[in-house]
Design a protein around this motif. Sequence first.
Motif, PDB file in Angstrom:
ATOM      1  N   HIS A 166       0.842  -1.212   0.000  1.00 19.00           N
ATOM      2  CA  HIS A 166       0.000   0.000   0.000  1.00 19.00           C
ATOM      3  C   HIS A 166       0.873   1.256   0.000  1.00 19.00           C
ATOM      4  CE1 HIS A 166      -3.310  -2.737   1.239  1.00 19.00           C
ATOM      5  NE2 HIS A 166      -4.033  -1.864   0.575  1.00 19.00           N
ATOM      6  N   GLY A 167       2.151   1.102  -0.301  1.00 14.72           N
ATOM      7  CA  GLY A 167       3.008   2.272  -0.510  1.00 14.72           C
ATOM      8  C   GLY A 167       3.951   2.625   0.625  1.00 14.72           C
ATOM      9  N   ALA A 168       3.937   1.894   1.741  1.00 17.79           N
ATOM     10  CA  ALA A 168       4.819   2.252   2.862  1.00 17.79           C
ATOM     11  C   ALA A 168       6.287   1.988   2.513  1.00 17.79           C
ATOM     12  CB  ALA A 168       4.434   1.441   4.100  1.00 17.79           C
ATOM     13  N   THR A 169       7.165   2.828   3.054  1.00 20.77           N
ATOM     14  CA  THR A 169       8.607   2.605   2.931  1.00 20.77           C
ATOM     15  C   THR A 169       9.035   1.835   4.163  1.00 20.77           C
ATOM     16  OG1 THR A 169       8.814   4.723   1.814  1.00 20.77           O
ATOM     17  CG2 THR A 169      10.842   3.795   2.748  1.00 20.77           C
ATOM     18  N   VAL A 170       9.760   0.742   3.957  1.00 18.85           N
ATOM     19  CA  VAL A 170      10.144  -0.120   5.080  1.00 18.85           C
ATOM     20  C   VAL A 170      11.659  -0.196   5.132  1.00 18.85           C
ATOM     21  CG1 VAL A 170      10.003  -2.453   6.037  1.00 18.85           C
ATOM     22  CG2 VAL A 170       8.038  -1.477   4.806  1.00 18.85           C
ATOM     23  N   MET A 171      12.231   0.131   6.277  1.00 17.99           N
ATOM     24  CA  MET A 171      13.688   0.048   6.414  1.00 17.99           C
ATOM     25  C   MET A 171      14.032  -0.782   7.638  1.00 17.99           C
ATOM     26  SD  MET A 171      14.837   3.837   5.261  1.00 17.99           S
ATOM     27  CE  MET A 171      16.568   3.438   5.297  1.00 17.99           C
ATOM     28  N   THR A 172      14.590  -1.970   7.396  1.00 21.00           N
ATOM     29  CA  THR A 172      15.034  -2.778   8.528  1.00 21.00           C
ATOM     30  C   THR A 172      16.504  -2.474   8.790  1.00 21.00           C
ATOM     31  OG1 THR A 172      15.623  -4.630   7.115  1.00 21.00           O
ATOM     32  CG2 THR A 172      13.389  -4.627   8.019  1.00 21.00           C
ATOM     33  N   ARG A 173      16.984  -2.963   9.915  1.00 26.02           N
ATOM     34  CA  ARG A 173      18.367  -2.691  10.348  1.00 26.02           C
ATOM     35  C   ARG A 173      18.666  -1.195  10.259  1.00 26.02           C
ATOM     36  NH1 ARG A 173      18.120  -8.339   8.724  1.00 26.02           N
ATOM     37  NH2 ARG A 173      19.099  -9.392  10.466  1.00 26.02           N
ATOM     38  N   THR A 174      17.673  -0.426  10.686  1.00 28.91           N
ATOM     39  CA  THR A 174      17.743   1.033  10.687  1.00 28.91           C
ATOM     40  C   THR A 174      17.228   1.526  12.043  1.00 28.91           C
ATOM     41  OG1 THR A 174      17.343   1.094   8.316  1.00 28.91           O
ATOM     42  CG2 THR A 174      16.888   3.123   9.537  1.00 28.91           C
ATOM     43  N   ARG A 175      18.109   2.173  12.777  1.00 29.20           N
ATOM     44  CA  ARG A 175      17.733   2.593  14.140  1.00 29.20           C
ATOM     45  C   ARG A 175      17.357   4.065  14.152  1.00 29.20           C
ATOM     46  NH1 ARG A 175      21.870   0.540  17.700  1.00 29.20           N
ATOM     47  NH2 ARG A 175      20.399  -1.129  18.058  1.00 29.20           N
ATOM     48  N   CYS A 176      16.296   4.375  14.872  1.00 31.12           N
ATOM     49  CA  CYS A 176      15.962   5.783  15.085  1.00 31.12           C
ATOM     50  C   CYS A 176      16.867   6.282  16.217  1.00 31.12           C
ATOM     51  CB  CYS A 176      14.489   5.936  15.457  1.00 31.12           C
ATOM     52  SG  CYS A 176      14.078   7.623  15.858  1.00 31.12           S
ATOM     53  N   LEU A 177      17.806   7.166  15.858  1.00 30.81           N
ATOM     54  CA  LEU A 177      18.777   7.649  16.859  1.00 30.81           C
ATOM     55  C   LEU A 177      18.214   8.806  17.665  1.00 30.81           C
ATOM     56  CD1 LEU A 177      22.137   7.824  14.837  1.00 30.81           C
ATOM     57  CD2 LEU A 177      21.452   6.110  16.521  1.00 30.81           C
ATOM     58  N   SER A 178      17.529   9.714  16.964  1.00 34.09           N
ATOM     59  CA  SER A 178      16.981  10.867  17.679  1.00 34.09           C
ATOM     60  C   SER A 178      15.757  11.395  16.958  1.00 34.09           C
ATOM     61  CB  SER A 178      18.037  11.965  17.795  1.00 34.09           C
ATOM     62  OG  SER A 178      18.304  12.476  16.524  1.00 34.09           O
ATOM     63  N   ALA A 179      14.931  12.089  17.722  1.00 34.63           N
ATOM     64  CA  ALA A 179      13.698  12.659  17.165  1.00 34.63           C
ATOM     65  C   ALA A 179      13.562  14.084  17.691  1.00 34.63           C
ATOM     66  CB  ALA A 179      12.503  11.811  17.595  1.00 34.63           C
ATOM     67  N   GLN A 180      13.491  15.023  16.757  1.00 28.59           N
ATOM     68  CA  GLN A 180      13.375  16.421  17.154  1.00 28.59           C
ATOM     69  C   GLN A 180      11.979  16.926  16.819  1.00 28.59           C
ATOM     70  OE1 GLN A 180      16.346  18.754  15.168  1.00 28.59           O
ATOM     71  NE2 GLN A 180      16.000  20.504  16.523  1.00 28.59           N
ATOM     72  N   ARG A 181      11.342  17.519  17.829  1.00 20.88           N
ATOM     73  CA  ARG A 181       9.929  17.899  17.653  1.00 20.88           C
ATOM     74  C   ARG A 181       9.805  19.360  17.230  1.00 20.88           C
ATOM     75  NH1 ARG A 181       5.812  16.632  22.591  1.00 20.88           N
ATOM     76  NH2 ARG A 181       4.088  15.882  21.304  1.00 20.88           N
ATOM     77  N   HIS A 182       8.960  19.600  16.236  1.00 19.29           N
ATOM     78  CA  HIS A 182       8.633  20.973  15.827  1.00 19.29           C
ATOM     79  C   HIS A 182       7.115  21.112  15.904  1.00 19.29           C
ATOM     80  CE1 HIS A 182      12.635  20.667  13.985  1.00 19.29           C
ATOM     81  NE2 HIS A 182      12.200  19.557  13.423  1.00 19.29           N
ATOM     82  N   ARG A 183       6.619  22.264  15.559  1.00 15.25           N
ATOM     83  CA  ARG A 183       5.160  22.434  15.574  1.00 15.25           C
ATOM     84  C   ARG A 183       4.505  21.608  14.466  1.00 15.25           C
ATOM     85  NH1 ARG A 183       3.502  25.508  19.352  1.00 15.25           N
ATOM     86  NH2 ARG A 183       1.266  25.485  19.054  1.00 15.25           N
ATOM     87  N   GLU A 184       5.149  21.630  13.272  1.00 16.04           N
ATOM     88  CA  GLU A 184       4.513  20.981  12.104  1.00 16.04           C
ATOM     89  C   GLU A 184       4.836  19.499  11.994  1.00 16.04           C
ATOM     90  OE1 GLU A 184       7.368  22.981  11.263  1.00 16.04           O
ATOM     91  OE2 GLU A 184       6.277  24.679  12.049  1.00 16.04           O
ATOM     92  N   GLY A 185       5.855  19.049  12.694  1.00 20.00           N
ATOM     93  CA  GLY A 185       6.225  17.646  12.533  1.00 20.00           C
ATOM     94  C   GLY A 185       7.520  17.311  13.257  1.00 20.00           C
ATOM     95  N   TRP A 186       8.122  16.219  12.837  1.00 22.91           N
ATOM     96  CA  TRP A 186       9.333  15.711  13.484  1.00 22.91           C
ATOM     97  C   TRP A 186      10.467  15.599  12.472  1.00 22.91           C
ATOM     98  CZ3 TRP A 186       9.349  14.107  18.674  1.00 22.91           C
ATOM     99  CH2 TRP A 186       8.093  14.046  19.283  1.00 22.91           C
ATOM    100  N   THR A 187      11.692  15.848  12.948  1.00 23.96           N
ATOM    101  CA  THR A 187      12.868  15.502  12.153  1.00 23.96           C
ATOM    102  C   THR A 187      13.526  14.326  12.856  1.00 23.96           C
ATOM    103  OG1 THR A 187      13.165  17.826  11.598  1.00 23.96           O
ATOM    104  CG2 THR A 187      15.019  16.347  11.145  1.00 23.96           C
TER     105      THR A 187
END
Length: 505
Positions: A166-187
């Motif tokens: 259904h169009g999702a991008t899937v990345m295995t062996r990929t760690r989320c190191l950090s998440a930075q929050r903004h008003r409109e979204g996340w980096t």
Amino acid sequence: MEIEYDLLIVGGGINGAAIARDAAGRGARVMLVEQDDLAAHTSSASTKLIHGGLRYLEQYEFRLVAKALAERERLMRAAPHLIRPLEFVLPHDRGMRPVWMMRIGLFLYDHLGGRSSLPRSRAIRLDTDGYGSAIQSKYTQGYRYADCWGDDSRLVVANVQDAAEHGATVMTRTRCLSAQRHREGWTLSLQCADGTTKSVTARILVNATGSWAADFLPQRAGIPGAGTLRLIKGSHIVTRKLFDGEHAYILQNPDKRIVFAIPYEDEFTLIGTTDVEWQGAPDAVAIDATETDYLCESVNRWFTTQIAPRDVLWSFAGVRPLYDDATTNASEISRDYVLSLDHADGAAPVMSIFGGKITTHRALAEEVMDKLARHLPGLQSAWTGKAPLPGGDLGERGLAGLVADVQRVAGFLDEQTVRRLAQSYGSRVFAFLGTAKTMGDLGQSFGAGLTQAEVDYLLGNEWAQTADDILWRRSKLGLHMRAEEVEALKAYLADHARVEAKAAE
Ligand SMILES: Cc1cc2nc3c(=O)[nH]c(=O)nc-3n(C[C@H](O)[C@H](O)[C@H](O)COP(=O)(O)OP(=O)(O)OC[C@H]3O[C@@H](n4cnc5c(N)ncnc54)[C@H](O)[C@@H]3O)c2cc1C
């Protein structure tokens, strides 16, 4: 700020996978990241029951049992290759739970989930009804009830496959190191398998990190966590087959816990589980000697065949990420899930998932997406309730019909392999059996029915990369293959990786 994805889901266990599927099917732009292989942690270490949880009735978890039983019915229809009915035999001992309690419990279990396609429970004689040959002769009475068995890690893959389709991008062996929050979204900063990092943006962050869920936000995003988890280890052992028949046993213990003995992979018996508080890192979990002894004793209390730790051929352990509800006894903590949506002061939303069962993954994902809908206007409504999972579109003829078709098309395969392939891939099995007329047409044979055609399919379509991915999560062929056969597979995968790397240069 340019937003690339509507949803970035961290965690490729059953819950992250199911949310990715539901969201992508509603039209959301989805990315799923998993630091290891799909289902590398708790979602491949379960008892593999798709069940309401008979014992949760003792904790008055009627809502959870009803929800799980209703899901059991839906999942049987969505993935009849991966999920199938399993009959449970509960031997009775006057010193354990009384008859009236069993009767009420089983009556509720038969009725709580609404209409069921499985047979109702009933009292049985162990000595004359054909269920008791493995059980010590002093136990003569028991009960029989119906539940389901499911292939946990393949269920994760099926959900991810559907998400990707259904169009999702899937990345295995990929760690989320950090998440930075903004008003409109996340980096989000992602570390890929080759050590490189990559930055992506998403409107909503979904924390589906299972046993890591309580620490994820403080550690990765620098914001307060949304809940506390109790990590409860559960271990299983696998022995040679201890009894004949297709049914499983549910064995009572003096500590009031129950242990399952389940026919496994044709030649084995799966025995579990335990409930032990776990303080270590979630990925360092392993069975200990006390648990092995406990599981052997549970079997020895009821079975004629006696087992000892030396009979254990394989074991596995996992951590239950349970929402901390301040209950003291590990086996009494609720197995239900808690969803926490944080979008304080209009900041970009983050949804955290605590707890949950394999059985309730679809309902959980639907609830998550219903809660997120107002942050993602224009999405379609819930859709997974009646949709088959990839390979699950078996129609009226069901799994038996598919087995017959595979047998007809690939008559050169042995009976065990035909059944394994049909049960693992459902209708997708023909994607790699293709037009093969002989075993040789499927390329190199690695042993236990595993061929190059199947391996290539797993590499190309199911995110498998290593021998462990193939032998212990996409299948359980690790139990059936000899050391030299595993080495041949590893050599093939190394060659394949070299060719891929060269092509990417
Ligand atoms: C012993 C035992 C028996 C069970 N038996 C049953 C049963 O019979 N039936 C049933 O319905 N349920 C059962 N369960 C419950 C069920 O297995 C779990 O509730 C379920 O698997 C949890 O799935 P999850 O997706 O939340 O977590 P997981 O499967 O652990 O997935 C979370 C994923 O997040 C990834 N991750 C974490 N941090 C990061 C990061 N920073 N970046 C990228 N990825 C990250 C992890 O690698 C992990 O793969 C059992 C559980 C146990 C332990």
